[in-house]
Design an enzyme around this catalytic site. Structure first.
Site, PDB file in Angstrom:
ATOM      1  N   THR A  85      -8.496  -2.536  29.176  1.00  0.00           N
ATOM      2  CA  THR A  85      -8.942  -2.570  27.778  1.00  0.00           C
ATOM      3  C   THR A  85      -9.985  -3.683  27.678  1.00  0.00           C
ATOM      4  O   THR A  85      -9.713  -4.744  27.138  1.00  0.00           O
ATOM      5  CB  THR A  85      -7.766  -2.848  26.814  1.00  0.00           C
ATOM      6  OG1 THR A  85      -7.051  -4.004  27.268  1.00  0.00           O
ATOM      7  CG2 THR A  85      -6.814  -1.684  26.735  1.00  0.00           C
ATOM      8  N   LEU A 150       1.734 -10.294  34.098  1.00  0.00           N
ATOM      9  CA  LEU A 150       1.475 -10.801  35.451  1.00  0.00           C
ATOM     10  C   LEU A 150       0.258 -11.719  35.499  1.00  0.00           C
ATOM     11  O   LEU A 150      -0.725 -11.538  34.784  1.00  0.00           O
ATOM     12  CB  LEU A 150       1.324  -9.661  36.457  1.00  0.00           C
ATOM     13  CG  LEU A 150       0.156  -8.689  36.376  1.00  0.00           C
ATOM     14  CD1 LEU A 150      -1.115  -9.259  36.978  1.00  0.00           C
ATOM     15  CD2 LEU A 150       0.527  -7.415  37.101  1.00  0.00           C
ATOM     16  N   LYS A 208       2.449  -9.873  23.766  1.00  0.00           N
ATOM     17  CA  LYS A 208       1.444 -10.139  24.790  1.00  0.00           C
ATOM     18  C   LYS A 208       0.275 -10.943  24.218  1.00  0.00           C
ATOM     19  O   LYS A 208      -0.150 -11.956  24.769  1.00  0.00           O
ATOM     20  CB  LYS A 208       0.948  -8.802  25.368  1.00  0.00           C
ATOM     21  CG  LYS A 208      -0.214  -8.915  26.328  1.00  0.00           C
ATOM     22  CD  LYS A 208       0.162  -9.741  27.548  1.00  0.00           C
ATOM     23  CE  LYS A 208      -1.017  -9.959  28.464  1.00  0.00           C
ATOM     24  NZ  LYS A 208      -1.203  -8.916  29.427  1.00  0.00           N
ATOM     25  N   GLY A 261     -10.608 -18.854  32.255  1.00  0.00           N
ATOM     26  CA  GLY A 261     -11.486 -17.683  32.383  1.00  0.00           C
ATOM     27  C   GLY A 261     -10.633 -16.516  32.823  1.00  0.00           C
ATOM     28  O   GLY A 261      -9.427 -16.492  32.596  1.00  0.00           O
ATOM     29  N   CYS A 264      -8.274 -11.870  31.296  1.00  0.00           N
ATOM     30  CA  CYS A 264      -7.301 -11.761  30.204  1.00  0.00           C
ATOM     31  C   CYS A 264      -7.502 -12.763  29.076  1.00  0.00           C
ATOM     32  O   CYS A 264      -7.860 -12.370  27.963  1.00  0.00           O
ATOM     33  CB  CYS A 264      -5.890 -11.903  30.750  1.00  0.00           C
ATOM     34  SG  CYS A 264      -5.404 -10.472  31.713  1.00  0.00           S
TER      35      CYS A 264
HETATM   36  C1  UDX Z   1      -3.001 -14.827  32.265  1.00  0.00           C
HETATM   37  C2  UDX Z   1      -1.551 -15.047  31.780  1.00  0.00           C
HETATM   38  O1  UDX Z   1      -1.001 -16.213  32.396  1.00  0.00           O
HETATM   39  C3  UDX Z   1      -0.709 -13.825  32.108  1.00  0.00           C
HETATM   40  O2  UDX Z   1       0.602 -13.989  31.620  1.00  0.00           O
HETATM   41  C4  UDX Z   1      -1.360 -12.608  31.478  1.00  0.00           C
HETATM   42  O3  UDX Z   1      -0.650 -11.432  31.775  1.00  0.00           O
HETATM   43  C5  UDX Z   1      -2.789 -12.455  31.964  1.00  0.00           C
HETATM   44  O4  UDX Z   1      -3.517 -13.649  31.688  1.00  0.00           O
HETATM   45  P1  UDX Z   1      -4.245 -14.990  34.602  1.00  0.00           P
HETATM   46  O5  UDX Z   1      -5.475 -14.521  33.893  1.00  0.00           O
HETATM   47  O6  UDX Z   1      -3.927 -14.407  35.944  1.00  0.00           O
HETATM   48  O7  UDX Z   1      -2.959 -14.740  33.680  1.00  0.00           O
HETATM   49  O8  UDX Z   1      -4.407 -16.554  34.819  1.00  0.00           O
HETATM   50  P2  UDX Z   1      -3.646 -17.885  34.404  1.00  0.00           P
HETATM   51  O9  UDX Z   1      -2.885 -18.401  35.550  1.00  0.00           O
HETATM   52  O10 UDX Z   1      -2.948 -17.746  33.117  1.00  0.00           O
HETATM   53  O11 UDX Z   1      -4.897 -18.858  34.218  1.00  0.00           O
HETATM   54  C6  UDX Z   1      -5.902 -18.548  33.260  1.00  0.00           C
HETATM   55  C7  UDX Z   1      -7.025 -19.548  33.302  1.00  0.00           C
HETATM   56  O12 UDX Z   1      -6.597 -20.790  32.742  1.00  0.00           O
HETATM   57  C8  UDX Z   1      -7.566 -19.872  34.690  1.00  0.00           C
HETATM   58  O13 UDX Z   1      -8.973 -19.904  34.611  1.00  0.00           O
HETATM   59  C9  UDX Z   1      -7.004 -21.260  34.966  1.00  0.00           C
HETATM   60  O14 UDX Z   1      -7.836 -22.000  35.832  1.00  0.00           O
HETATM   61  C10 UDX Z   1      -6.968 -21.855  33.576  1.00  0.00           C
HETATM   62  N1  UDX Z   1      -5.988 -22.940  33.404  1.00  0.00           N
HETATM   63  C11 UDX Z   1      -4.655 -22.685  33.563  1.00  0.00           C
HETATM   64  C12 UDX Z   1      -6.413 -24.219  33.050  1.00  0.00           C
HETATM   65  O15 UDX Z   1      -7.620 -24.467  32.887  1.00  0.00           O
HETATM   66  N2  UDX Z   1      -5.469 -25.195  32.861  1.00  0.00           N
HETATM   67  C13 UDX Z   1      -4.148 -24.972  33.018  1.00  0.00           C
HETATM   68  O16 UDX Z   1      -3.372 -25.922  32.823  1.00  0.00           O
HETATM   69  C14 UDX Z   1      -3.722 -23.683  33.380  1.00  0.00           C
END
Ligand code: UDX
Length: 437
Positions: A85, A150, A208, A261, A264
């Site tokens: 999406t 996830l 979500k 970034g 999601c």
């Molecule tokens: C996220 C959600 O965690 C997940 O539950 C959902 O289903 C999809 O979106 P994801 O996109 O895989 O998952 O990454 P995530 O581990 O959440 O990190 C997202 C971003 O935040 C990354 O760019 C990460 O570097 C950043 N981040 C994360 C920070 O800048 N600081 C933090 O403390 C944690």
């Protein structure tokens, strides 16, 4: 159980392999023949730890098959919708065309007692509309909304052992049967103690959206604190440690840096704002606009820091950009802060050489002029300054003496606050991070 998975992107490919790994018979469908061919030979089109292993074993067991022919889903009891999406080009709203197309394609192949399980992230209200679509097409199949949480890099683990399971279903005839079916498909996780929330369709969709909005807010909160810390000589990491000990706050997702970034968080908060506007409730989530703005400001803040620490003039400044993926253990560069920093520096006239252990191919597809090095050492060679933008272990463990021997000038910007400042300074580096002295 016999299940189908519609859509073999990140979510669908992992879900299909995980369901087969649990012992279910899985038919996975995608319109992209190339993707189907690759997955059929056990090759995922993206990097995800643990996926090649469960994909190969499930294919070998005969429990998993990939196809482009939707008619092959006939006879499955459960049909998971796992299509993308994406953000619409012209607005922040989610483009849910693929979800509708999946339901339309499923309709002629559904049995009367089948359960359609929506996993895609959709604007609240979509599931109710899809349930009505099934009804008005004369189908007695039941729709359950079962959002996916996830994380990339942990996708297999998160699918096999989720933190929680959410099942949204509308009141009605098929409700009990549908709930029993989803409980059965996830029986292993439920037996090992995974909490289950059974609710209505709208709540399931909102869980979500709200979870991602909260996580994004946490990150932007700590990044805002890092700006204040920087101006006042405070240390944002120690601040995060100290507030994180309060169990009501928690330490996770309080790492300040170049920001969030990926496929999601950025798109989901924009889609949430757009949906709230449609509902006439824009002001209820107006803060998400600020969350997005703080997040994007971090990217510019890092670009500006590299230029100022590099001597003030970006033109012909040789910059080693360490990282391109939006986070480690992923080759995903969608809305990647690292890629934006590389691009921003190159646009300002810097001579950028980037390195990432996994994401160079995807990065070059999006940014073909980007110069990449085949090793970390090559990226550092003769650089005037390095910037760490994705915290891959090989960057975090980099020995400052090795880096210093390769570079023209010993300067590093640690845009993830993961290196030890004292060690780098002791090795003669001009070291700076975000919100730490
Ligand atoms: C996220 C959600 O965690 C997940 O539950 C959902 O289903 C999809 O979106 P994801 O996109 O895989 O998952 O990454 P995530 O581990 O959440 O990190 C997202 C971003 O935040 C990354 O760019 C990460 O570097 C950043 N981040 C994360 C920070 O800048 N600081 C933090 O403390 C944690």
């Amino acid at each position: 159980m016999r299940v189908s998975v519609i859509g073999c992107g990140y979510l669908g490919a992992v879900h299909a392999a995980a369901m087969a790994d649990l012992g279910h018979e899985v038919i996975a469908v995608d319109v992209d023949a190339e993707k189907v061919a690759a997955l059929s030979t056990g090759t995922p089109p993206f990097f995800e730890p643990g996926l090649p292993e469960i994909l190969s074993s499930s294919l070998a067991s005969g429990r998993l098959r990939f196809t482009t022919d939707i008619a092959e889903v006939a006879g499955c009891e459960l049909h998971f919708i796992a299509v993308g999406t994406p953000q619409s080009d012209d607005s922040g709203a989610a483009d849910i065309r693929f979800v509708d197309a999946a339901v339309d394609a499923l309709l002629p192949n559904l049995g009367p007692e089948d359960v359609v399980v929506g996993k895609s992230t959709v604007p609240v209200g979509t599931a109710q509309r899809l349930a009505e679509k099934l009804l008005s097409a004369g189908s007695s199949a039941t729709l359950v909304w079962n959002p996916e949480f996830l994380r990339e890099g942990f996708a297999v683990k998160d699918t096999l052992s989720p933190d929680r399971l959410v099942f949204g279903v509308a009141d009605g005839v098929g409700q009990d049967r549908a709930l029993a079916a989803v409980r059965e498909v996830y029986a292993a996780a439920i037996a090992s103690g995974t909490p289950v929330v059974e609710t209505d369709l709208a709540t399931a969709e909102l869980v979500k959206t709200a979870a991602n909005a909260f996580l994004a807010t946490k990150i932007s909160f700590i990044n805002a604190m890092s700006e204040i810390a920087e101006a006042t000589g405070a240390n944002v990491t120690e601040l995060a440690d100290a507030i994180g000990y309060d169990s009501r706050i928690g330490r996770r997702f309080l790492n300040a840096g170049v920001g969030f970034g990926g496929g999601c968080l950025p798109k989901d908060i924009r889609a949430f704002s757009a949906r709230a506007e449609e509902l006439g409730l824009g002001s209820s989530v107006a803060f998400l606009g600020e969350v997005d703005a703080i997040n994007l400001r971090q990217r510019q803040r890092v670009i500006d820091r590299v230029i100022s620490d590099g001597g003030g003039d970006p033109v012909d400044l040789k910059v080693a950009v360490l990282g391109l993926a939006f986070k480690p253990q992923s080759d995903d560069v969608r809305d990647s802060p690292a890629l934006d920093v590389a691009r921003g520096l190159a646009e300002a006239g810097a001579l950028v050489t980037a390195y990432d252990p996994e994401a160079m191919g995807p990065a070059q597809k999006r940014f073909p002029e980007l110069k990449v090095a085949s090793t970390l050492q090559q990226a550092l060679l003769d650089a005037d300054i390095a910037v760490l933008v994705t915290e891959w272990p090989e960057f975090v463990q980099l020995d400052p003496r090795t880096a210093g021997d390769l570079m023209a000038h010993k300067r590093i910007v640690d845009a993830r606050n993961v290196l030890n400042p004292a060690e780098w300074r002791a090795a003669g580096f001009h070291y700076s991070s975000l919100g730490r002295p």
